[in-house]
Scaffold this motif. Structure first.
Motif, PDB file in Angstrom:
ATOM      1  N   PRO A 193       0.840  -1.208   0.000  1.00 49.46           N
ATOM      2  CA  PRO A 193       0.000   0.000   0.000  1.00 49.46           C
ATOM      3  C   PRO A 193       0.870   1.251   0.000  1.00 49.46           C
ATOM      4  O   PRO A 193       1.961   1.273   0.574  1.00 49.46           O
ATOM      5  CB  PRO A 193      -0.806  -0.119   1.309  1.00 49.46           C
ATOM      6  N   ILE A 243       0.628   5.763   0.089  1.00 51.45           N
ATOM      7  CA  ILE A 243      -0.101   7.033   0.157  1.00 51.45           C
ATOM      8  C   ILE A 243       0.787   8.110  -0.454  1.00 51.45           C
ATOM      9  O   ILE A 243       1.947   8.260  -0.070  1.00 51.45           O
ATOM     10  CB  ILE A 243      -0.479   7.411   1.599  1.00 51.45           C
ATOM     11  N   GLN A 303      -7.097   4.241  -7.841  1.00 48.63           N
ATOM     12  CA  GLN A 303      -6.714   5.303  -6.906  1.00 48.63           C
ATOM     13  C   GLN A 303      -7.937   5.743  -6.101  1.00 48.63           C
ATOM     14  O   GLN A 303      -9.039   5.830  -6.630  1.00 48.63           O
ATOM     15  CB  GLN A 303      -6.145   6.511  -7.654  1.00 48.63           C
ATOM     16  N   CYS A 354      -4.568  13.515  -0.545  1.00 44.78           N
ATOM     17  CA  CYS A 354      -3.813  12.269  -0.435  1.00 44.78           C
ATOM     18  C   CYS A 354      -4.414  11.224  -1.375  1.00 44.78           C
ATOM     19  O   CYS A 354      -5.636  11.118  -1.495  1.00 44.78           O
ATOM     20  CB  CYS A 354      -3.854  11.739   0.996  1.00 44.78           C
ATOM     21  N   THR A 355      -3.555  10.459  -2.028  1.00 44.19           N
ATOM     22  CA  THR A 355      -3.977   9.415  -2.956  1.00 44.19           C
ATOM     23  C   THR A 355      -3.505   8.053  -2.445  1.00 44.19           C
ATOM     24  O   THR A 355      -2.322   7.880  -2.155  1.00 44.19           O
ATOM     25  CB  THR A 355      -3.400   9.658  -4.360  1.00 44.19           C
ATOM     26  N   ARG A 356      -4.460   7.113  -2.366  1.00 42.91           N
ATOM     27  CA  ARG A 356      -4.144   5.766  -1.886  1.00 42.91           C
ATOM     28  C   ARG A 356      -4.021   4.812  -3.076  1.00 42.91           C
ATOM     29  O   ARG A 356      -4.855   4.797  -3.973  1.00 42.91           O
ATOM     30  CB  ARG A 356      -5.239   5.270  -0.936  1.00 42.91           C
TER      31      ARG A 356
END
Length: 269
Positions: free
Chosen positions: A18, A20, A47, A58-60
């Motif tokens: 994962p 971020i 995303q 924030c992009t996961r």
């Protein structure tokens, strides 16, 4: 003026990981984008985005094993003016500060106010409170720390940088923030792009940069202890208490950097 901004980074990971990312222009300046700063990945990955407590976008992601490339290429409309300056900006009494500035008076992961407060008063207590005192901090830090990419250390704190006297822009910023907070001046950490517009050649290789904002005279002002002067084309990506709140890319697992390139180029009007 228009600035072409972007990056191209590649990392090798060994397992499903994962991630971020805080790689977008901050919502405070997002309206100045003529062309969106989309995050593109290779391979293409789903995303999800959210805003954290500091207003950072924030992009996961979840990346498979192997090489992952992250890149963006956007156009930002910037004013052809330097960072605002107000030498008359006053320092507020703590009782008069807005509530949302108070957390930026406290010590944090990389800014140990408990270790540096007495030193801050020794070094800067004789300067008039307000703009002059903050500028004195920046002047000192700019002279005290020797810049060098070979000195980059992701765990170095403000107190350690003060002792070691070497570091990169984040270390200049952490030390200046710790001194400011020790003097009861709210200070927050900022990261993003800075252009070379208006500077004489030769130009340094572009990189993401760190600076601080301090609360004086009822608003936040940018101060840059690394460059120690106002700049044209400062573009905020992330802000927080220190670098622990603003990692541009945070991997939840081991990774190896393979490629890294950043650009901020002026375009014809």
């Amino acid at each position: 003026m228009r600035l072409r901004i972007g990056y191209d980074m590649a990392y090798e990971i060994s397992a499903v990981t994962p991630i971020i990312c805080l790689l977008n222009v901050h919502q405070r300046q997002a309206a100045q984008l003529d062309q969106p700063d989309y995050l593109h990945t290779e391979p293409a990955l789903p995303q999800r985005t959210y805003l954290d407590g500091f207003g950072n976008l924030c992009t996961r992601l979840v990346a498979p094993p192997g090489l992952i490339r992250m890149k963006s290429n956007a156009v930002f409309h910037a004013r052809r003016t330097i960072d605002p300056v107000n030498t008359e900006a006053v320092q507020h009494e703590i009782a008069d500060l807005p509530a949302d500035t108070l957390e930026f008076l406290l010590g944090s992961r990389y800014c140990e106010t408990d270790l540096l407060s007495n030193e801050a008063w020794r070094l800067f207590g004789s300067f008039p409170p307000g703009w002059a005192r903050v500028q004195a901090i920046c002047d000192f830090v700019h002279q005290h720390i020797r810049f060098g990419y070979d000195q980059a250390n992701p765990t170095l704190t403000a107190y350690q940088a003060y002792q070691k006297r070497t570091g990169v822009c984040r270390d200049f910023t952490h030390l200046a923030i710790a001194f400011a907070r020790g003097l009861n001046i709210p200070a927050r950490y900022c990261s993003g792009y800075i252009s070379d517009v208006g500077l004489p050649p030769p130009y340094e290789e572009q990189d993401f940069c760190a600076w601080m904002e301090v609360f004086l005279g009822g608003r936040w002002w940018a101060f840059d202890p690394r460059n120690n002067g106002p700049r044209v084309g400062r573009i905020l990506m992330a802000q927080g208490r220190d670098a622990a709140d603003t990692p541009l890319v945070h991997f939840f697992g081991p990774q190896t950097l393979h490629e890294f390139r950043v650009w901020v180029d002026e375009l014809p009007d």
